[in-house]
Design a protein around this motif. Structure first.
Motif, PDB file in Angstrom:
ATOM      1  N   UNK A  16       0.846  -1.206   0.000  1.00  0.00           N
ATOM      2  CA  UNK A  16       0.000   0.000   0.000  1.00  0.00           C
ATOM      3  C   UNK A  16       0.874   1.246   0.000  1.00  0.00           C
ATOM      4  N   UNK A  17       1.884   1.253   0.846  1.00  0.00           N
ATOM      5  CA  UNK A  17       2.777   2.403   0.937  1.00  0.00           C
ATOM      6  C   UNK A  17       3.445   2.668  -0.413  1.00  0.00           C
ATOM      7  N   UNK A  18       3.897   1.611  -1.072  1.00  0.00           N
ATOM      8  CA  UNK A  18       4.532   1.754  -2.390  1.00  0.00           C
ATOM      9  C   UNK A  18       3.554   2.329  -3.407  1.00  0.00           C
ATOM     10  N   UNK A  19       2.335   1.824  -3.434  1.00  0.00           N
ATOM     11  CA  UNK A  19       1.345   2.279  -4.416  1.00  0.00           C
ATOM     12  C   UNK A  19       1.046   3.766  -4.247  1.00  0.00           C
ATOM     13  N   UNK A  20       0.887   4.198  -3.007  1.00  0.00           N
ATOM     14  CA  UNK A  20       0.614   5.612  -2.741  1.00  0.00           C
ATOM     15  C   UNK A  20       1.800   6.467  -3.151  1.00  0.00           C
TER      16      UNK A  20
END
Length: 325
Positions: free
Chosen positions: A30-34
């Motif tokens: 999730x952190x990477x996608x954001x």
């Protein structure tokens, strides 16, 4: 003049213990996608288009919208001269193929652990096996995984009953993969049913349910039995968040609820409760947890106890085009 006596302060608020599950909230995928959306906006300016919600959380999506991200359902809503990002849940192969045919610049924010499932399904299919996907119909991750192979090549298994009813062409030539955000215990029951029917079934090289899903479920189990109420922050669209509610109930919490944020709490849920558990799904930002704790403190004499869970150190690299620009 007689000195006025001060009335001693008496805290009349009801005592409440909050058990804060650890780990909780954002995972590495999730952190990477954001970060991919944020970095694309920084490099290329607004608007940056995003196919589907980048992750299943309204607060995250609204923040990115305010920065200049435009969320669309399909690529035909995107102009060909602006960047487009694919969500963390993964997409069918037809989506990047369409983007390439339109000469679009696209960034794939698919979680690497979802991509691992795609690779596994393709590998087993290339070796001639019938592919089963354990997951939930209609979830974007399931649609993306099934879309890695030709139509009809993947059979979706949602329940133990589905596992028992499935009739392969060759019982000796079956393999399965799973959605990454499932209930660990429920999936184990389905896998057991498949193994009983098909002893030679090919299993993933490594567990498909991701580390973050597993860790958050274990953290909820660790506190749920001590709590009269469990609150999970996350979206109703979020599979991993929904599973946390189910896990809490199975682990002994009498009542468990999924809420978007503190404003969605029904405070009558707290009637007669002396301890409450709090956690968040993998796409929920930490500030939502802080806001909930503040709202509880405003109403109760609150003691917060944070559980000692697994310390997560996983990180995923951004696409090279973003880091080298």
């Amino acid at each position: 003049m007689e000195k006025r006596r001060e009335t001693p302060y008496v805290n009349t608020m009801t005592a409440l213990t909050v058990h804060l599950a650890t780990p909780r909230g954002f995972c590495a995928g999730v952190d990477r996608a954001i970060q991919i959306v944020e970095r694309a906006l920084e490099l290329y300016g607004a608007p940056v288009f995003v196919r589907h919600e980048i992750v299943h959380n309204k607060h995250v999506v609204d923040r990115l919208k305010a920065m200049g991200a435009v969320f669309v359902k399909e690529l035909d809503q995107c102009p060909p001269d602006r960047p487009v990002v694919f969500s963390a849940h993964g997409v069918p192969k037809s989506v990047p193929a369409e983007a390439q045919s339109r000469k679009m610049f696209y960034l794939d924010a698919t979680c690497p652990l979802v991509s691992k499932v795609h690779v596994e399904a393709e590998r087993q299919h290339s070796e001639g096996r019938e592919i089963l996907l354990i997951g939930h119909a209609g979830h974007p991750e399931v649609i993306g995984t099934m879309g890695q192979l030709p139509a009809g090549a993947v059979t979706l298994i949602e329940t133990v009953e589905d596992a028992k009813a499935y009739q392969p062409q060759n019982p000796e030539n079956v393999a399965f993969v799973t959605q990454t955000t499932l209930s660990v215990d429920d999936t184990a029951d389905i896998v057991a049913a498949l193994r009983e029917r098909f002893p030679s079934i090919k299993v993933p090289h490594k567990e498909d349910i991701c580390y973050a899903t597993t860790n958050r479920q274990e953290a909820v189990k660790a506190v749920a039995g001590d709590c009269g109420l469990m609150l999970i922050i996350g979206s109703a669209k979020s599979s991993n968040s929904q599973r946390l509610v189910e896990v809490a109930l199975k682990a002994g919490t009498p009542n468990a609820y999924l809420i978007d944020d503190a404003s969605h709490v029904d405070w009558t849920w707290f009637d007669g409760v002396t301890s409450v558990g709090v956690s968040a799904g993998a796409s929920a930002p930490e500030n939502l947890i802080s806001d909930l704790i503040d709202a509880i403190r405003a109403r109760f004499d609150t003691e917060v106890i944070e559980s000692s869970g697994v310390r997560e150190t996983v990180t995923f690299k951004l696409p090279r085009v973003l880091t080298e620009a």
